[in-house]
Design an enzyme around this catalytic site. Structure first.
Site, short mmCIF file in Angstrom:
data_model
loop_
_atom_site.label_atom_id
_atom_site.label_comp_id
_atom_site.label_asym_id
_atom_site.label_seq_id
_atom_site.Cartn_x
_atom_site.Cartn_y
_atom_site.Cartn_z
CD GLU A 22 -25.87 -29.14 3.89
OE1 GLU A 22 -25.31 -29.06 5.00
OE2 GLU A 22 -25.26 -29.36 2.82
CE1 TYR A 57 -18.14 -6.82 23.56
CE2 TYR A 57 -16.04 -5.81 24.08
CZ TYR A 57 -17.34 -6.12 24.43
OH TYR A 57 -17.83 -5.73 25.64
CD GLU A 77 -13.79 -26.33 3.74
OE1 GLU A 77 -13.41 -27.46 4.04
OE2 GLU A 77 -14.99 -26.09 3.41
CE LYS A 102 -23.42 -27.49 7.37
NZ LYS A 102 -23.21 -27.74 5.94
#
Length: 129
Positions: A22, A57, A77, A102
């Site tokens: 990853e 935004y 997290e 994810k």
């Protein structure tokens, strides 16, 4: 009365994860955020029809993307917390709820289950000193 401004399903390619493979690839993260402006009311922006009176935004989305791309986080997290901290620091918000997803597919995670989505949802308020 409390008004919310939201950004939904922002897709950001970033390096994230704890596994060695990853750390070598970019994965697509999906972010949604609900925000309450400090005024808790969007009527001023609606009346003036001026971006200067509104929560931008587009700038929020750019900030989220920058934090995630630059962070190279291991945990979603940690990524969610850093995004929330940055939004509260950079924008006039009193509260936010942020969801970070994810998606994991068999092609992106060797040895992973066929497919699932890891999700973290956090709520934060501006701390008043």
């Amino acid at each position: 009365m409390t008004d919310h401004v939201s950004v939904r399903d922002l897709r950001v390619r970033a390096v994230i994860g704890v596994h060695a493979w990853e750390r070598e690839i970019e994965q697509t993260l999906l972010v949604s955020v609900d925000m309450v402006p400090e005024t808790a009311d969007v009527r001023k922006a609606a009346a003036s029809d001026d971006l200067a009176d509104a929560l931008d935004y587009s700038a929020v989305a750019e900030t989220i993307a920058a934090v995630l791309r630059e962070g190279r986080f291991r945990l979603i997290e940690t990524a969610a917390e850093r995004v929330a901290e940055r939004l509260l620091a950079d924008f006039p918000l009193s509260w936010l709820r942020l969801e970070l997803r994810k998606p994991i597919t068999s092609t992106s995670a060797p040895g992973a289950p066929p497919a699932y989505t890891a999700v973290i949802t956090i709520e934060r308020t501006r701390e008043v000193p």
